[in-house]
Design a protein around this motif. Structure first.
Motif, mmCIF file in Angstrom:
data_model
loop_
_atom_site.group_PDB
_atom_site.id
_atom_site.type_symbol
_atom_site.label_atom_id
_atom_site.label_comp_id
_atom_site.label_asym_id
_atom_site.label_seq_id
_atom_site.Cartn_x
_atom_site.Cartn_y
_atom_site.Cartn_z
ATOM 1 N N THR A 592 0.833 -1.209 0.000
ATOM 2 C CA THR A 592 0.000 0.000 0.000
ATOM 3 C C THR A 592 0.862 1.250 0.000
ATOM 4 O OG1 THR A 592 -0.231 -0.324 2.373
ATOM 5 C CG2 THR A 592 -2.090 -0.978 0.998
ATOM 6 N N GLN A 593 2.041 1.143 0.573
ATOM 7 C CA GLN A 593 2.946 2.294 0.533
ATOM 8 C C GLN A 593 3.356 2.601 -0.910
ATOM 9 O OE1 GLN A 593 5.488 1.054 4.055
ATOM 10 N NE2 GLN A 593 6.295 3.056 3.540
ATOM 11 N N ILE A 594 3.701 1.538 -1.611
ATOM 12 C CA ILE A 594 4.150 1.746 -2.994
ATOM 13 C C ILE A 594 3.002 2.251 -3.858
ATOM 14 C CG2 ILE A 594 5.022 0.580 -5.052
ATOM 15 C CD1 ILE A 594 6.557 -1.276 -3.186
ATOM 16 N N LEU A 595 1.824 1.706 -3.601
ATOM 17 C CA LEU A 595 0.682 2.086 -4.447
ATOM 18 C C LEU A 595 0.002 3.356 -3.962
ATOM 19 C CD1 LEU A 595 -1.024 -1.328 -5.236
ATOM 20 C CD2 LEU A 595 0.619 -0.049 -6.576
ATOM 21 N N GLN A 596 0.546 3.963 -2.937
ATOM 22 C CA GLN A 596 -0.136 5.117 -2.346
ATOM 23 C C GLN A 596 -0.462 6.191 -3.386
ATOM 24 O OE1 GLN A 596 1.972 7.214 0.677
ATOM 25 N NE2 GLN A 596 0.283 8.626 1.066
ATOM 26 N N SER A 597 0.534 6.485 -4.210
ATOM 27 C CA SER A 597 0.304 7.582 -5.163
ATOM 28 C C SER A 597 -0.770 7.216 -6.178
ATOM 29 C CB SER A 597 1.600 7.933 -5.883
ATOM 30 O OG SER A 597 2.040 6.803 -6.601
ATOM 31 N N SER A 598 -0.968 5.931 -6.389
ATOM 32 C CA SER A 598 -1.987 5.518 -7.350
ATOM 33 C C SER A 598 -3.346 5.391 -6.694
ATOM 34 C CB SER A 598 -1.625 4.169 -7.961
ATOM 35 O OG SER A 598 -0.381 4.241 -8.557
ATOM 36 N N LEU A 599 -3.354 4.955 -5.461
ATOM 37 C CA LEU A 599 -4.637 4.758 -4.790
ATOM 38 C C LEU A 599 -5.152 6.042 -4.161
ATOM 39 C CD1 LEU A 599 -3.929 1.340 -3.075
ATOM 40 C CD2 LEU A 599 -5.409 1.755 -5.019
ATOM 41 N N GLY A 600 -4.255 6.803 -3.629
ATOM 42 C CA GLY A 600 -4.706 7.987 -2.911
ATOM 43 C C GLY A 600 -4.316 9.276 -3.593
ATOM 44 N N GLY A 601 -3.439 9.182 -4.576
ATOM 45 C CA GLY A 601 -3.020 10.394 -5.269
ATOM 46 C C GLY A 601 -3.949 10.673 -6.418
ATOM 47 N N HIS A 602 -3.540 11.576 -7.238
ATOM 48 C CA HIS A 602 -4.400 11.942 -8.359
ATOM 49 C C HIS A 602 -3.969 11.202 -9.606
ATOM 50 C CE1 HIS A 602 -6.698 15.158 -6.373
ATOM 51 N NE2 HIS A 602 -5.700 15.007 -5.527
ATOM 52 N N ALA A 603 -4.067 9.896 -9.501
ATOM 53 C CA ALA A 603 -3.693 9.061 -10.639
ATOM 54 C C ALA A 603 -4.954 8.448 -11.233
ATOM 55 C CB ALA A 603 -2.746 7.965 -10.180
ATOM 56 N N LYS A 604 -4.789 7.908 -12.416
ATOM 57 C CA LYS A 604 -5.878 7.143 -13.003
ATOM 58 C C LYS A 604 -5.594 5.680 -12.693
ATOM 59 C CE LYS A 604 -6.748 10.389 -16.714
ATOM 60 N NZ LYS A 604 -7.086 10.569 -18.121
ATOM 61 N N THR A 605 -6.531 5.067 -12.059
ATOM 62 C CA THR A 605 -6.271 3.714 -11.578
ATOM 63 C C THR A 605 -7.284 2.733 -12.152
ATOM 64 O OG1 THR A 605 -5.389 4.644 -9.548
ATOM 65 C CG2 THR A 605 -5.980 2.323 -9.497
ATOM 66 N N LEU A 606 -6.790 1.602 -12.572
ATOM 67 C CA LEU A 606 -7.654 0.537 -13.093
ATOM 68 C C LEU A 606 -7.321 -0.750 -12.367
ATOM 69 C CD1 LEU A 606 -9.494 -0.889 -15.225
ATOM 70 C CD2 LEU A 606 -7.466 -1.141 -16.615
ATOM 71 N N MET A 607 -8.366 -1.359 -11.858
ATOM 72 C CA MET A 607 -8.159 -2.671 -11.228
ATOM 73 C C MET A 607 -8.816 -3.727 -12.106
ATOM 74 S SD MET A 607 -9.451 -3.963 -7.556
ATOM 75 C CE MET A 607 -10.460 -5.391 -7.530
ATOM 76 N N ILE A 608 -8.095 -4.776 -12.385
ATOM 77 C CA ILE A 608 -8.688 -5.895 -13.125
ATOM 78 C C ILE A 608 -8.851 -7.039 -12.128
ATOM 79 C CG2 ILE A 608 -8.524 -7.393 -15.132
ATOM 80 C CD1 ILE A 608 -6.544 -5.413 -16.350
ATOM 81 N N ALA A 609 -10.098 -7.239 -11.725
ATOM 82 C CA ALA A 609 -10.378 -8.304 -10.757
ATOM 83 C C ALA A 609 -10.522 -9.612 -11.518
ATOM 84 C CB ALA A 609 -11.653 -7.993 -9.996
ATOM 85 N N HIS A 610 -9.832 -10.625 -11.049
ATOM 86 C CA HIS A 610 -9.867 -11.929 -11.732
ATOM 87 C C HIS A 610 -10.638 -12.932 -10.887
ATOM 88 C CE1 HIS A 610 -6.611 -9.931 -13.804
ATOM 89 N NE2 HIS A 610 -6.708 -10.833 -14.760
ATOM 90 N N ILE A 611 -11.442 -13.715 -11.553
ATOM 91 C CA ILE A 611 -12.136 -14.765 -10.787
ATOM 92 C C ILE A 611 -12.002 -16.111 -11.502
ATOM 93 C CG2 ILE A 611 -13.794 -13.257 -9.630
ATOM 94 C CD1 ILE A 611 -15.879 -14.134 -11.679
ATOM 95 N N SER A 612 -12.021 -17.154 -10.675
ATOM 96 C CA SER A 612 -12.013 -18.516 -11.209
ATOM 97 C C SER A 612 -13.457 -19.011 -11.155
ATOM 98 C CB SER A 612 -11.145 -19.424 -10.339
ATOM 99 O OG SER A 612 -9.895 -18.827 -10.114
ATOM 100 N N PRO A 613 -13.975 -19.533 -12.259
ATOM 101 C CA PRO A 613 -15.396 -19.874 -12.276
ATOM 102 C C PRO A 613 -15.724 -21.214 -11.630
ATOM 103 C CG PRO A 613 -14.422 -20.241 -14.434
ATOM 104 C CD PRO A 613 -13.327 -19.730 -13.555
#
Ligand SMILES: Nc1ncnc2c1ncn2[C@@H]1O[C@H](COP(=O)(O)OP(=O)(O)OP(=O)(O)O)[C@@H](O)[C@H]1O
Length: 984
Positions: A592-613
């Motif tokens: 979370t420290q590394i991703l801080q600027s992406s999660l809490g900063g003014h970045a554009k963030t995309l999460m690709i959630a993966h699921i196993s069916p």
């Protein structure tokens, strides 16, 4: 009188005359005259012989026509012989005949005359048929005579219908019936029609026989028949019209046509107008729809929601039931437990997009492309793959075979695109792309792109980017390589993948045991000197797993616990962001420290959630989907464009304070602003100043520019910047920072000045091959504490498989297929603790640096807090005033947020800069109060504000305070297996 019979008689006479020559009769002879003319049979024999030569072999000539007219009786045998021969011949031709006696002078009757007339007209028809047909085709079928009249009296005619009963057409009856009134009007009407039909039949001798049959057999009623005849007559009449009539007809037709044409034209105009209106309306509708869409996206952008895609891995066993029930085009997804489809209700989720099992990586990338493109426009972007172990995260990010060019994953496609854009914009902008790749393994950050894996290399220290605005990397110690093509990156990625820890588990025989983060730094500079700086994080998270299912033990179990815990921390951060908590527990994990600027900063963030069916994964699938749903509600604030104009840089340079030298780097801000807490309205101006500040830092200049152009909305960040201006004395003790500053500024200088790489032999295999950005000399490299070998990147054979092992992958030295040099750009080293005399600093300060004086004096207060409580109070007061007196009240909360941590941090600057490196901790109101109390001597806790990261026992109280402030759990005790429960 039989009008019809008379007409037919005249027709017969006319034909005979025209066919055999003058017969000595008037145009309209009486019956008597007619019969007399034919009595000797000569005319008839001649006629039939002309039609059928030799039909009557011997015609006995007798009296001339004048003799006949004189009514001289002929010898009976002559008369009989001719007529008999004629009738024989007629019968041979199957034509209707009559009796020889019908030609007797004294027995002339209407009926017998009719028969004679029928016979003659039949001859005529036969002749015409023969002429038309040549007598070769078929046999002549003589039309039956429409009437066989039987005369009962002079005024009465009986029509004999061949197939039906007789009907009386009696004129007297007609007149009688007329007087009987309406009851019989229909019969009268019919009668009239019949009369008319008679007339038509007399004149229309060429009426089709079938039509006549139809009327005689009752298949066609009289009215219909009449209508047909009349229309035929009209047609004939038209054909026979005179040229004048035709002219007038033509002109009237033309007029009608012109009228119709103009009518048609006006109708077409009306239609065109209506179509135009409809088209306008539809275009307007489309436009409104598009505007709505744009506005929606703008709102989303302003809100800064994290975009969430969901990808479903194909079933491993095709026969197995799938948990995925429905995938909607609108991003909806319905899942159901395949084992209990009836008992369990279906669950519906909504995401930005859902990609089914057959979706290709290209499809996913197509939707991701705009995000990646915005990296080149100066936005920070983060794409991370999330999901349970074995759900296909690595498959998506690295491709099926770990990022070969054949099966490209998002990483590869993204970089391809970056280079493609860079190439297409080369006339407008010079881009430089750098790459870092690290992994977070068991809460340690490791450089995946190093060839030196001695334990001493890690763990890395992390920078808070907000505290180091001139850094795009929170990992200054990780090697950064300049790359010029996707191939360069692929080679680096291969190296990284080889170095990444992976092993076989029951859930995935190639399970990643660490979070991998590929960071692409982009710098661009256009011809006018404007620059952009951005970075793209491509994150392949390790998969969450249930240790009972993955059946791991020993080290694997420990890894799983670390993975689950860091994912749990990620969940906590997401939850805190979703709830807009004042404290976001970024520091609970390295991830979370590394991703801080992406999660809490003014970045554009995309999460690709993966699921196993698979049914067995249904529980984890639900957890993943719930988590992803929650992530989609997180608002990050508007994304920042990291662009800097030449103007702002010049402005900053012209107002540079006299007392500072070039290339002197200020101490990083200890209290980074919580950017996402800033209002959207003020974000632009804040951004501009921030960028200016960043650039100033880069060139070692100061940020007095901000002071010279005060803007109320920037008051949130300005005091902090002002406070940094006086960092000069501290910098004297920070040679490494100074060096790094040179390094970064050199990069921009060198952009226009290609320089030689020291070792030409290495140049041959230089993957980066970026002359513009390479270091100018070995001395430079030494300055940066970077050896020649540091810049050597081993190029691994891509065919080497990423073999699953039962233990964590050893850091193998794979076969080298060549050694290439990629010039590493070293980020600044971690600054050393400052040791300085506060008194000296105070003396050195100018009035302009008052804010800094406040800041720099504070450590001395911290040393004697108990003695000088009143001084501290005064200092606080001064700082408050300096911020902006008029806004102090309005921005009370933000002011507190920005200033108090500075002081708080300064108070605990007890000679080490590790605190600075680890960055500030946002304070809650409660913590601030406590801090203030400690400052004014009411309560001196004496605790360190070290974060939970790396917190020691001495930090225990601080840690527990943090725990109290945060709604999220503290880091789990890894020794306790049961404690590592995922957040979701
Ligand atoms: N979309 C897909 N199509 C075909 N096979 C896939 C797909 N996604 C994943 N797989 C296969 O599923 C297996 C697991 O995939 P992968 O290693 O990418 O999962 P993961 O989520 O990264 O797991 P872990 O978190 O344990 O590293 C691999 O064998 C991979 O080839």
């Amino acid at each position: 009188m039989c009008f019809c019979a008379a007409l037919r008689r005249f027709q017969a006479v006319a034909w005979l005359e025209s066919f055999v020559g003058p017969i000595g009769l008037l145009e309209r002879p009486t019956e008597k005259e007619f019969v007399s003319c034919l009595r000797n049979g000569i005319l008839l024999c001649n006629a039939i012989n002309k039609i059928q030569p030799g039909a009557v072999s011997k015609v006995i000539e007798g009296h001339s026509a004048s003799q006949v007219l004189d009514s001289q009786p002929l010898p009976a045998f002559q008369h009989f012989e001719n007529v008999r021969n004629f009738l024989v011949a007629v019968k041979e031709l199957s034509l209707p005949a009559f009796e020889a006696s019908d030609l007797e002078r004294d027995s002339t009757e209407a009926a017998s005359t009719v028969k004679i007339v029928d016979c003659i007209l039949a001859l005529k028809s036969y002749h015409e048929w023969k002429q038309w047909n040549g007598g070769t085709n078929g046999s002549f079928k003589c039309a039956r005579s429409p009437i066989v009249p039987r005369i009962h009296s002079t005024s009465r005619i009986e029509l004999v219908d061949s197939s039906k009963m007789r009907k009386h057409l009696d004129m007297s009856m007609f007149s009688d019936k007329l007087s009987h009134g309406d009851a019989e009007s229909r019969t009268i009407e019919e009668t009239i029609v019949r009369k008319l039909v008679d007339g038509v039949l007399d004149t229309k001798d060429n009426i089709d026989g079938d039509m006549l049959d139809s009327i005689h057999h009752g298949n066609m009623d009289s009215a219909e028949f009449f209508r047909k005849i009349v229309s035929c007559c009209l047609h004939e009449r038209q054909l026979n019209q005179s040229p004048e009539d035709l002219k007038s007809l033509l002109s009237s037709t033309r007029n009608e046509f012109a009228m119709l044409e103009s009518q048609w034209q006006s109708d077409m105009n009306d239609l065109g107008r209506i179509v135009q209106e409809l088209s306008d309306a539809s275009i307007g509708y489309e436009r409104v729809l598009q505007e709505n869409k744009d506005l929606y996206n703008t709102v989303q952008d302003l809100k800064g929601n994290i975009r969430v895609y969901c990808r479903i891995r194909p079933l491993f066993d095709a026969g197995e039931g799938s948990a995925v029930d429905f995938i909607g085009d609108d991003g909806s997804l319905v899942v159901v437990d395949p084992l209990k489809p009836h008992r369990e209700a279906r669950k519906i989720f909504h995401f930005n997009r859902v990609f089914g099992p057959i979706a290709t990586l290209e499809e996913i990338f197509k939707d991701t492309q705009p995000l990646i493109r915005s990296v080149m426009d100066g936005y920070n972007v983060c794409i991370f793959a999330y999901g349970q172990t074995g759900s296909g995260k690595t498959y998506t990010m690295c491709g099926p075979s770990g990022g070969t060019s054949n099966d490209a994953g998002i990483n590869h496609l993204a970089l391809n695109d970056l280079f493609h854009i860079s190439c297409s914009r080369k006339d407008l902008m010079n881009y430089v792309v750098e790459v870092q790749m690290v992994e977070v393994y068991n809460e340690q950050v490791r450089d995946l792109l190093t060839d030196d894996f001695s334990a001493a290399k890690y763990p890395f220290k992390l920078l808070f980017l907000a505290a180091y605005p001139n850094h795009t990397s929170s990992l200054p110690d990780a090697k950064t390589y300049v790359v010029n093509s996707t191939v360069d990156v692929l080679n680096l990625m291969k190296l990284g993948e080889m170095n990444r820890v992976a092993c076989s588990t029951a859930m995935n025989n190639q399970s990643s045991r660490s979070h991998s983060i590929l960071t692409v730094h982009v710098r661009g500079k256009d011809s006018t000197g404007n620059t952009i700086r951005s970075c793209l994080h491509l994150v392949d998270l390790a998969g969450s797993e249930r240790v009972d299912k993955s059946e791991v033990t020993g080290d694997r179990l420990k890894e799983a616990q670390y993975i689950n815990r860091s994912l749990s921390c990620l969940g906590d951060v997401i939850a805190a962001l979703a709830q807009k908590n004042s404290h976001i527990p970024y520091r609970n994990s390295k991830l979370t420290q590394i991703l801080q600027s992406s999660l809490g900063g003014h970045a554009k963030t995309l999460m690709i959630a993966h699921i196993s069916p698979e049914a067995v994964s249904y529980g984890e699938t639900l957890s993943t989907l719930k988590f992803a749903q929650r992530v989609s509600t997180v608002e990050l604030g508007a994304a920042h464009l990291n662009k800097e104009s030449t103007l702002s840089r010049k402005e900053a340079q012209t107002v540079r304070p006299r007392s500072f030298k070039e290339n002197e780097n200020p101490v990083p801000d200890l209290t980074p602003p919580r950017l996402r807490r800033l209002s959207i309205e003020s974000s632009t101006s804040v951004k501009t100043e921030k960028v200016s500040y960043m650039e100033n830092n880069r060139y070692g200049s100061k940020t007095v520019a901000a002071k010279s152009k005060p803007k109320p909305e920037c008051s949130v960040t300005r005091p902090r910047r002002l406070s940094l201006e006086g960092a000069k004395p501290i910098k004297k003790n920070l040679p490494q920072i100074q060096t790094s500053s040179v390094s970064v500024s050199r990069i921009y200088e060198l952009e226009a000045q290609p320089c030689a790489i020291p070792d030409p032999s290495q140049q041959q295999t230089n993957v980066g091959n970026n002359n513009r950005w390479c270091h100018s000399s070995e001395a430079d490299m030494r300055d940066r504490n970077c050896s020649g070998t540091d810049s050597l990147i081993p190029m691994y054979n891509s065919s080497i498989p990423r073999s699953p092992t039962s233990s964590a992958r050893q850091i193998r030295r794979p076969e080298l297929v060549g050694r290439s040099r990629v010039q590493p750009i070293h980020s600044p080293k971690t600054p050393e603790p400052p040791s300085f005399s506060i008194k000296e600093e105070v003396q050195a300060l100018t009035p302009l640096d008052l804010s800094f004086s406040n800041r720099t004096q504070i450590p001395s207060y911290s040393a004697s807090t108990t003695k000088n409580g009143s001084k501290i109070k005064k200092s606080l007061h001064t700082i408050g005033k300096l911020i902006n007196p008029s806004e102090k009240r309005n921005h009370k909360s933000t002011t507190t947020t920005t200033t108090t941590p500075i002081i708080a941090r300064s108070l605990h600057m007890n000679g080490t800069l590790s605190d600075i490196i680890e960055g500030p901790t946002p304070l809650t109101a409660n913590a601030r109060t406590k801090r203030r109390q400690s400052l004014i001597g009411v309560q001196n806790t004496g605790v360190s504000r070290r974060s939970s990261l790396g917190g020691k026992s001495s930090d225990h109280q601080s840690h527990s305070n943090e725990k109290q402030r945060s709604r999220t759990p503290p880091p789990a005790n890894l020794s306790n297996k049961t404690a590592t429960k995922p957040w979701f």
